[in-house]
Design a protein around this motif. Sequence first.
Motif, mmCIF file in Angstrom:
data_model
loop_
_atom_site.group_PDB
_atom_site.id
_atom_site.type_symbol
_atom_site.label_atom_id
_atom_site.label_comp_id
_atom_site.label_asym_id
_atom_site.label_seq_id
_atom_site.Cartn_x
_atom_site.Cartn_y
_atom_site.Cartn_z
ATOM 1 N N ILE B 13 26.733 49.423 6.429
ATOM 2 C CA ILE B 13 25.852 48.266 5.825
ATOM 3 C C ILE B 13 24.728 48.123 6.912
ATOM 4 O O ILE B 13 23.476 47.872 6.435
ATOM 5 N N THR B 14 24.811 48.195 8.130
ATOM 6 C CA THR B 14 23.836 47.999 8.987
ATOM 7 C C THR B 14 22.805 48.937 8.783
ATOM 8 O O THR B 14 21.404 48.721 8.693
ATOM 9 N N ASP B 15 23.172 50.477 8.788
ATOM 10 C CA ASP B 15 22.222 51.594 8.515
ATOM 11 C C ASP B 15 21.272 51.415 7.235
ATOM 12 O O ASP B 15 20.126 51.478 7.029
ATOM 13 N N SER B 16 22.066 50.907 6.290
ATOM 14 C CA SER B 16 21.608 50.654 4.628
ATOM 15 C C SER B 16 20.444 49.579 4.975
ATOM 16 O O SER B 16 19.498 49.761 4.242
ATOM 17 N N LEU B 17 20.860 48.484 5.586
ATOM 18 C CA LEU B 17 19.807 47.282 5.297
ATOM 19 C C LEU B 17 18.842 47.637 6.445
ATOM 20 O O LEU B 17 17.563 47.583 5.841
ATOM 21 N N GLN B 18 18.979 48.539 7.469
ATOM 22 C CA GLN B 18 17.628 49.054 8.245
ATOM 23 C C GLN B 18 16.950 49.933 7.273
ATOM 24 O O GLN B 18 15.600 49.940 7.388
ATOM 25 N N ALA B 19 17.618 50.806 6.553
ATOM 26 C CA ALA B 19 16.841 51.826 5.798
ATOM 27 C C ALA B 19 15.892 51.083 4.737
ATOM 28 O O ALA B 19 14.833 51.357 4.452
ATOM 29 N N VAL B 20 16.210 49.903 4.337
ATOM 30 C CA VAL B 20 15.280 49.126 3.367
ATOM 31 C C VAL B 20 14.337 48.115 4.095
ATOM 32 O O VAL B 20 13.769 47.388 3.364
ATOM 33 N N GLY B 21 14.547 48.254 5.540
ATOM 34 C CA GLY B 21 13.356 47.453 5.927
ATOM 35 C C GLY B 21 13.882 46.223 6.932
ATOM 36 O O GLY B 21 12.888 45.666 7.512
ATOM 37 N N LEU B 22 15.009 45.979 7.099
ATOM 38 C CA LEU B 22 15.656 44.814 8.035
ATOM 39 C C LEU B 22 15.238 45.341 9.447
ATOM 40 O O LEU B 22 15.600 46.505 9.626
ATOM 41 N N LYS B 23 14.969 44.324 9.921
ATOM 42 C CA LYS B 23 14.951 44.483 11.600
ATOM 43 C C LYS B 23 16.489 44.635 12.033
ATOM 44 O O LYS B 23 17.578 44.029 11.419
ATOM 45 N N GLU B 24 16.527 45.408 13.193
ATOM 46 C CA GLU B 24 18.150 46.000 13.642
ATOM 47 C C GLU B 24 18.793 44.666 13.717
ATOM 48 O O GLU B 24 20.200 44.581 13.377
ATOM 49 N N GLU B 25 18.266 43.530 14.377
ATOM 50 C CA GLU B 25 19.151 42.450 14.715
ATOM 51 C C GLU B 25 19.679 41.859 13.523
ATOM 52 O O GLU B 25 20.753 41.409 13.510
ATOM 53 N N GLU B 26 18.875 41.674 12.401
ATOM 54 C CA GLU B 26 19.162 40.834 11.190
ATOM 55 C C GLU B 26 20.229 41.634 10.476
ATOM 56 O O GLU B 26 21.022 41.266 9.878
ATOM 57 N N ALA B 27 19.885 43.276 10.560
ATOM 58 C CA ALA B 27 20.679 43.840 9.875
ATOM 59 C C ALA B 27 22.210 43.926 10.235
ATOM 60 O O ALA B 27 23.312 43.775 9.553
ATOM 61 N N LYS B 28 22.311 43.851 11.796
ATOM 62 C CA LYS B 28 23.584 43.942 12.264
ATOM 63 C C LYS B 28 24.397 42.543 12.115
ATOM 64 O O LYS B 28 25.703 42.590 11.767
ATOM 65 N N ILE B 29 23.530 41.403 11.844
ATOM 66 C CA ILE B 29 24.141 40.143 11.726
ATOM 67 C C ILE B 29 24.746 40.058 10.320
ATOM 68 O O ILE B 29 25.828 39.669 10.145
ATOM 69 N N CYS B 30 23.850 40.492 9.397
ATOM 70 C CA CYS B 30 24.449 40.590 7.990
ATOM 71 C C CYS B 30 25.532 41.468 7.906
ATOM 72 O O CYS B 30 26.606 41.315 7.166
ATOM 73 N N ALA B 31 25.481 42.581 8.491
ATOM 74 C CA ALA B 31 26.630 43.545 8.417
ATOM 75 C C ALA B 31 27.795 43.069 8.750
ATOM 76 O O ALA B 31 28.924 43.326 8.194
ATOM 77 N N LYS B 32 27.789 42.292 10.060
ATOM 78 C CA LYS B 32 29.026 41.750 10.454
ATOM 79 C C LYS B 32 29.656 40.459 9.421
ATOM 80 O O LYS B 32 30.568 40.658 9.151
ATOM 81 N N ASN B 33 28.723 40.093 8.771
ATOM 82 C CA ASN B 33 29.022 38.848 7.976
ATOM 83 C C ASN B 33 29.468 39.527 6.642
ATOM 84 O O ASN B 33 30.342 38.877 5.843
ATOM 85 N N ILE B 34 28.975 40.614 6.188
ATOM 86 C CA ILE B 34 29.434 41.052 4.993
ATOM 87 C C ILE B 34 30.801 41.589 5.094
ATOM 88 O O ILE B 34 31.865 41.582 4.571
ATOM 89 N N ALA B 35 30.889 42.416 6.294
ATOM 90 C CA ALA B 35 32.453 43.389 6.603
ATOM 91 C C ALA B 35 33.267 42.352 6.859
ATOM 92 O O ALA B 35 34.526 42.473 6.648
ATOM 93 N N PHE B 36 32.808 40.882 7.304
ATOM 94 C CA PHE B 36 33.997 39.955 7.587
ATOM 95 C C PHE B 36 34.670 39.753 6.318
ATOM 96 O O PHE B 36 36.116 39.514 6.252
ATOM 97 N N ALA B 37 34.261 39.699 5.104
ATOM 98 C CA ALA B 37 34.909 39.307 3.776
ATOM 99 C C ALA B 37 35.884 40.802 3.542
ATOM 100 O O ALA B 37 36.929 40.577 3.094
ATOM 101 N N ASP B 38 35.165 42.019 3.610
ATOM 102 C CA ASP B 38 36.326 43.250 3.491
ATOM 103 C C ASP B 38 37.525 42.865 4.640
ATOM 104 O O ASP B 38 38.519 43.344 4.145
ATOM 105 N N GLN B 39 37.220 42.464 5.782
ATOM 106 C CA GLN B 39 38.375 42.502 6.819
ATOM 107 C C GLN B 39 39.142 41.470 6.294
ATOM 108 O O GLN B 39 40.471 41.652 6.469
ATOM 109 N N GLN B 40 38.921 40.371 5.728
ATOM 110 C CA GLN B 40 39.618 39.356 5.516
ATOM 111 C C GLN B 40 40.549 39.387 3.909
ATOM 112 O O GLN B 40 41.130 38.456 3.510
ATOM 113 N N GLY B 41 39.831 40.419 3.226
ATOM 114 C CA GLY B 41 40.384 40.569 1.802
ATOM 115 C C GLY B 41 39.678 39.823 0.663
ATOM 116 O O GLY B 41 40.040 39.858 -0.480
#
Lengths: 348, 348
Positions: B13-41
């Motif tokens: 998720i981080t890499d994909s978001l950075q590939a479309v232009g997000l800043k690294e820090e923003e991409a990492k936060i988004c990735a953590k919060n999207i993966a949170f949903a996968d983590q908890q089902g």
Amino acid sequence: MHNINLENVELLITDSLQAVGLKEEEAKICAKNIAFADQQGTDTHGIMRLPIYIERLKNGLFNSKPNTQWVRENETSAVLDGDNGMGHYSAQLAMEKAIKKAEEKGIGITTLYNGNHIGAGACYTKMAAEKGMIGFLTTNAGPLMAPTGGTERLLGNNPICYAVPRREKDPIVLDIANSIVAGGKLQLASSKSEEIPLGWALDKEGKPTTDPDRGLEGVLLPIGGHKGYGLTLMMDILAGVLSGASYSKNIPHLDEEGKTGVGCTMIAFKIENFMELEHFYDRLDDFTSLIVDSKKAPGFERILLPGEIESETKDKRLQEGTQISDSLRQELVTMLDDLQLQTDKYGL
Amino acid sequence: MHNINLENVELLITDSLQAVGLKEEEAKICAKNIAFADQQGTDTHGIMRLPIYIERLKNGLFNSKPNTQWVRENETSAVLDGDNGMGHYSAQLAMEKAIKKAEEKGIGITTLYNGNHIGAGACYTKMAAEKGMIGFLTTNAGPLMAPTGGTERLLGNNPICYAVPRREKDPIVLDIANSIVAGGKLQLASSKSEEIPLGWALDKEGKPTTDPDRGLEGVLLPIGGHKGYGLTLMMDILAGVLSGASYSKNIPHLDEEGKTGVGCTMIAFKIENFMELEHFYDRLDDFTSLIVDSKKAPGFERILLPGEIESETKDKRLQEGTQISDSLRQELVTMLDDLQLQTDKYGL
């Protein structure tokens, strides 16, 4: 049925509460807040409850001389010990304090323990709305519901109440309990020997039932299954666990022995800290127009906003008074005689 | 099905978001919060949504270079303009600010407008719980429900989310939408040519239906009838009207044109301002024991607290990874190719 005007309702309650020992100021606040329920048509929370309140004040199950006091206070929060006095008085103090904190700091959050039945929650959240604030309140109550997967009465019909001010109109007021229907609907079905729909209640073994009497022995079911269970549980955490009050099955019902020990959590916050109040009112008018002016479903002539029926009932009853049943009238007459108060004074 | 570990989910998720232009820090936060949903089902809010997010970021329906900024701030409150960037980033900032205000003043309340889909609300309220606070969040969303008495899609499945910390256990987290079932259940019934129970949906004329396709053309029904309608409406007032965001039918769905313009309201408050945290934990343990140790209904082996399934899923998936369907895997592979990223890197 017997008609009585709302000024007389309030006066009757004030005098009765003073007759069993409440201070004048406290009696007046309680009377205003109890009569509020009669005014807006929430009859189950109005003067109908006065005889049981008076009974409990007389026999000491409610404290008629409470030492109501703030036991903890911070910039934005405060905790009130209601000392088992009338809930309508301590709840008023708790919401006044939340509003005062919000005036100073933008938001106030107060809790109350050693409380009692507060009547209609709308009464308190509307106080916030009248100051241009959004008000929130929850309180806990004697258990009637089981958790999803359980059979025991462990959760009260803990209300969720919000009030939001509007321009030149009564606030939008949501004041809901989390069971699909109130216990009164089962009592009504029982008295008419009618069945109840599946989904309203479980019997005491935890099985779905259409028999209202078996439902009354068992538990009411929450809205939306596990969703309503979760909401009710969360409201008991806020109103009970956090406040220092009793919670879950430790709360007796009003017709049982022991102090109820219930609690509340209240929040008030200023809309102006988010946008100009007039701008908020514009947006809210636009939003509510989208809702109420939309296409009606078959069988519906209007779409109502939360609190709209109560607002219309209030306007009507302030003009016309409220109707009380012959049996309630008789109960009140007996109560007033017992308190050595004159029935005539209140138009009964 | 294909297994993928959660570190790889987050990295992809981080890499994909950075590939479309997000800043690294923003991409990492988004990735953590999207993966949170996968983590908890909560799979519907996880990596499954990444292709549509990426699509919208590429075509400008989401802003990949948002100027996210605080536009109003007071001692206890603040308003964030998300500038149509990823909702998972602006929601993180909004909850961090509410927590900071609560650390300073006991309670913080923040709103967000020009937001987007935030994923699982639990992700943000749990941030408050991790600081010994109670967290609340609501957000609004594209409309799927009608008001009681109406037929038009005017209200989103606006979630109500609370998190409450416990001692040495995951927080109690309630995260519910207000429809009886999600739209996905109608799609599933439709795909199997099955009927749906009366009460889940209305057709587009506003009549109750058992036909999932007619229900999908119409509206979902809220929990508890007018009660769920009132809750959903109140959440749109908080998340939409108060925040300055879009509301009601002005919000497009993610598969529609136009910016969503959704909003949030978040609250965090310190438990210690009401009682010592250890005392609160004692009380909460006692309360939850009353619930989970109570008598089970026929067919139930356990009574669950809100968030308990998600907590157990998280523990399992952190060990074992998560399963994605072959079609989602193919969709992700195509997306990664398109972004010129290496599929192998993520164990796909």
